[in-house]
Write a protein that holds these residues in place. Structure first.
Motif, PDB file in Angstrom:
ATOM      1  N   VAL A  14     -53.073 -38.677  13.196  1.00  0.00           N
ATOM      2  CA  VAL A  14     -51.932 -37.903  12.685  1.00  0.00           C
ATOM      3  C   VAL A  14     -51.416 -38.506  11.379  1.00  0.00           C
ATOM      4  O   VAL A  14     -51.218 -39.719  11.280  1.00  0.00           O
ATOM      5  CB  VAL A  14     -50.787 -37.856  13.718  1.00  0.00           C
ATOM      6  N   LEU A  15     -51.209 -37.650  10.400  1.00  0.00           N
ATOM      7  CA  LEU A  15     -50.556 -38.038   9.154  1.00  0.00           C
ATOM      8  C   LEU A  15     -49.162 -37.416   9.128  1.00  0.00           C
ATOM      9  O   LEU A  15     -49.036 -36.197   9.026  1.00  0.00           O
ATOM     10  CB  LEU A  15     -51.349 -37.531   7.944  1.00  0.00           C
ATOM     11  N   PRO A  16     -48.085 -38.208   9.242  1.00  0.00           N
ATOM     12  CA  PRO A  16     -46.739 -37.645   9.107  1.00  0.00           C
ATOM     13  C   PRO A  16     -46.452 -37.385   7.630  1.00  0.00           C
ATOM     14  O   PRO A  16     -46.649 -38.252   6.781  1.00  0.00           O
ATOM     15  CB  PRO A  16     -45.837 -38.756   9.668  1.00  0.00           C
ATOM     16  N   VAL A  17     -45.995 -36.168   7.322  1.00  0.00           N
ATOM     17  CA  VAL A  17     -45.873 -35.748   5.926  1.00  0.00           C
ATOM     18  C   VAL A  17     -44.536 -35.076   5.668  1.00  0.00           C
ATOM     19  O   VAL A  17     -44.105 -34.198   6.428  1.00  0.00           O
ATOM     20  CB  VAL A  17     -47.022 -34.775   5.573  1.00  0.00           C
ATOM     21  N   TYR A  18     -43.881 -35.489   4.585  1.00  0.00           N
ATOM     22  CA  TYR A  18     -42.688 -34.790   4.091  1.00  0.00           C
ATOM     23  C   TYR A  18     -42.723 -34.846   2.565  1.00  0.00           C
ATOM     24  O   TYR A  18     -42.543 -35.899   1.974  1.00  0.00           O
ATOM     25  CB  TYR A  18     -41.399 -35.426   4.624  1.00  0.00           C
ATOM     26  N   ASN A  19     -43.031 -33.714   1.952  1.00  0.00           N
ATOM     27  CA  ASN A  19     -43.160 -33.627   0.494  1.00  0.00           C
ATOM     28  C   ASN A  19     -44.135 -34.669  -0.045  1.00  0.00           C
ATOM     29  O   ASN A  19     -43.800 -35.467  -0.928  1.00  0.00           O
ATOM     30  CB  ASN A  19     -41.786 -33.765  -0.173  1.00  0.00           C
ATOM     31  N   ASP A  20     -45.350 -34.656   0.477  1.00  0.00           N
ATOM     32  CA  ASP A  20     -46.363 -35.649   0.106  1.00  0.00           C
ATOM     33  C   ASP A  20     -47.656 -34.984  -0.364  1.00  0.00           C
ATOM     34  O   ASP A  20     -48.747 -35.494  -0.112  1.00  0.00           O
ATOM     35  CB  ASP A  20     -46.666 -36.552   1.313  1.00  0.00           C
ATOM     36  N   ARG A  21     -47.553 -33.879  -1.059  1.00  0.00           N
ATOM     37  CA  ARG A  21     -48.759 -33.136  -1.429  1.00  0.00           C
ATOM     38  C   ARG A  21     -49.732 -34.000  -2.228  1.00  0.00           C
ATOM     39  O   ARG A  21     -50.942 -33.983  -1.975  1.00  0.00           O
ATOM     40  CB  ARG A  21     -48.399 -31.897  -2.239  1.00  0.00           C
ATOM     41  N   GLU A  22     -49.236 -34.723  -3.205  1.00  0.00           N
ATOM     42  CA  GLU A  22     -50.121 -35.537  -4.040  1.00  0.00           C
ATOM     43  C   GLU A  22     -50.844 -36.593  -3.220  1.00  0.00           C
ATOM     44  O   GLU A  22     -52.054 -36.810  -3.382  1.00  0.00           O
ATOM     45  CB  GLU A  22     -49.324 -36.192  -5.170  1.00  0.00           C
ATOM     46  N   PRO A  43     -57.839 -38.292  23.875  1.00  0.00           N
ATOM     47  CA  PRO A  43     -57.186 -39.275  24.740  1.00  0.00           C
ATOM     48  C   PRO A  43     -56.676 -40.489  23.967  1.00  0.00           C
ATOM     49  O   PRO A  43     -55.842 -41.241  24.459  1.00  0.00           O
ATOM     50  CB  PRO A  43     -58.296 -39.677  25.718  1.00  0.00           C
ATOM     51  N   ILE A  44     -57.185 -40.669  22.748  1.00  0.00           N
ATOM     52  CA  ILE A  44     -56.672 -41.708  21.852  1.00  0.00           C
ATOM     53  C   ILE A  44     -55.987 -41.012  20.689  1.00  0.00           C
ATOM     54  O   ILE A  44     -56.572 -40.142  20.037  1.00  0.00           O
ATOM     55  CB  ILE A  44     -57.804 -42.612  21.317  1.00  0.00           C
ATOM     56  N   VAL A  45     -54.734 -41.369  20.428  1.00  0.00           N
ATOM     57  CA  VAL A  45     -54.001 -40.814  19.294  1.00  0.00           C
ATOM     58  C   VAL A  45     -53.544 -41.953  18.405  1.00  0.00           C
ATOM     59  O   VAL A  45     -53.256 -43.060  18.880  1.00  0.00           O
ATOM     60  CB  VAL A  45     -52.790 -39.962  19.739  1.00  0.00           C
ATOM     61  N   CYS A  46     -53.496 -41.693  17.115  1.00  0.00           N
ATOM     62  CA  CYS A  46     -53.032 -42.719  16.190  1.00  0.00           C
ATOM     63  C   CYS A  46     -52.311 -42.050  15.036  1.00  0.00           C
ATOM     64  O   CYS A  46     -52.379 -40.828  14.860  1.00  0.00           O
ATOM     65  CB  CYS A  46     -54.206 -43.558  15.670  1.00  0.00           C
ATOM     66  N   TYR A  47     -51.589 -42.846  14.270  1.00  0.00           N
ATOM     67  CA  TYR A  47     -51.003 -42.332  13.040  1.00  0.00           C
ATOM     68  C   TYR A  47     -50.918 -43.470  12.034  1.00  0.00           C
ATOM     69  O   TYR A  47     -50.912 -44.654  12.377  1.00  0.00           O
ATOM     70  CB  TYR A  47     -49.609 -41.722  13.280  1.00  0.00           C
TER      71      TYR A  47
END
Length: 239
Positions: free
Chosen positions: A9-17, A90-94
């Motif tokens: 998972v990539l958490p994103v907030y106004n990170d288009r570039e 079954p494995i999650v990461c960020y």
């Protein structure tokens, strides 16, 4: 596609570039770790800079990329929790979208969960860690983590490094008790996990501060207040 093993998972907030680099580099590393058995979820949290549209374009050309879009901002922690709940592996990461933590550590992060850890987390504060950041960030981080260790009785050294992996089933069992929706989410998850006997692997990482990253007095005060609030909650639950 084969059955999913790893959901990243990539958490994103106004990170288009930042996404223009983070998505292809993530796919490259994930393919080496779990070839054909991964998905890359972008937890886009109410962005207004075209981040969601860019991810949709990526998903159209690569089905391994998934967008979880929010019209209104949920907060980083809540957006992550939603992504983990909707993940298939079954494995999650960020990890943070600026890739501040060297992606060479991703294989080690996933391997820790494969080897039986409930949670794995990178650490910028172990003696073997290799970090570069400004003095104010260094002082604030060390002071914050010392407070967590002292007040909340954590045995870990770095609670806020944006580089973590989880046994998804174990994480979902824990999440209903986690109240934080934003930056304190990481700390609350780690503290509650320790109190519930979760096996946590902390290892040193190579980390470089991203451009434009600053520490505001408001942030420090909010995090300090969050520590005290969680201490009170845990005290009340114990009694």
């Amino acid at each position: 596609m084969s059955e999913i093993e790893v959901s990243s998972v990539l958490p994103v907030y106004n990170d288009r570039e930042a996404l223009t680099i983070a998505i292809p580099r993530s796919i490259e590393h994930l393919e080496a770790i779990a070839p054909g058995r991964f998905e890359l979820i972008v937890a886009e949290d109410g962005s207004s800079d075209g981040s969601a549209e860019f991810v949709r374009e990526c998903a159209e050309s690569d089905p391994r990329v998934r967008l979880m879009h929010g019209d209104e901002r949920l907060g980083r922690g809540k957006a992550l929790a939603r992504a983990f709940a909707g993940a298939h592996g079954p494995i999650v990461c960020y990890y943070d979208v600026d890739l501040a933590t060297d992606m060479q550590h991703l294989a080690e992060l996933i391997a820790a969960i494969r080897d039986g850890a409930d949670i794995a987390t990178g650490s910028r504060l172990l003696p073997e860690s290799n970090i570069v950041r400004t003095g104010d960030r260094e002082i604030a981080s060390r002071g914050y983590n010392r407070l967590v260790r002292t007040i909340l009785k954590s045995h870990l050294y770095d609670h806020q490094c944006g580089f973590k992996a989880f046994n998804r089933a174990r994480l979902l069992t824990l999440l209903p008790s986690v109240e934080s929706n934003h930056w304190f989410w990481d700390t609350e998850v780690l503290v509650r996990a320790q109190r519930n006997g979760y096996r946590i692997s902390e290892f040193p990482v190579r980390w470089r501060q991203g451009e434009g990253t600053t520490v505001k007095p408001k942030d420090v005060l909010e995090m300090g207040s969050a520590i005290l609030h969680l201490w009170w909650q845990l005290h009340a639950e114990k009694n």
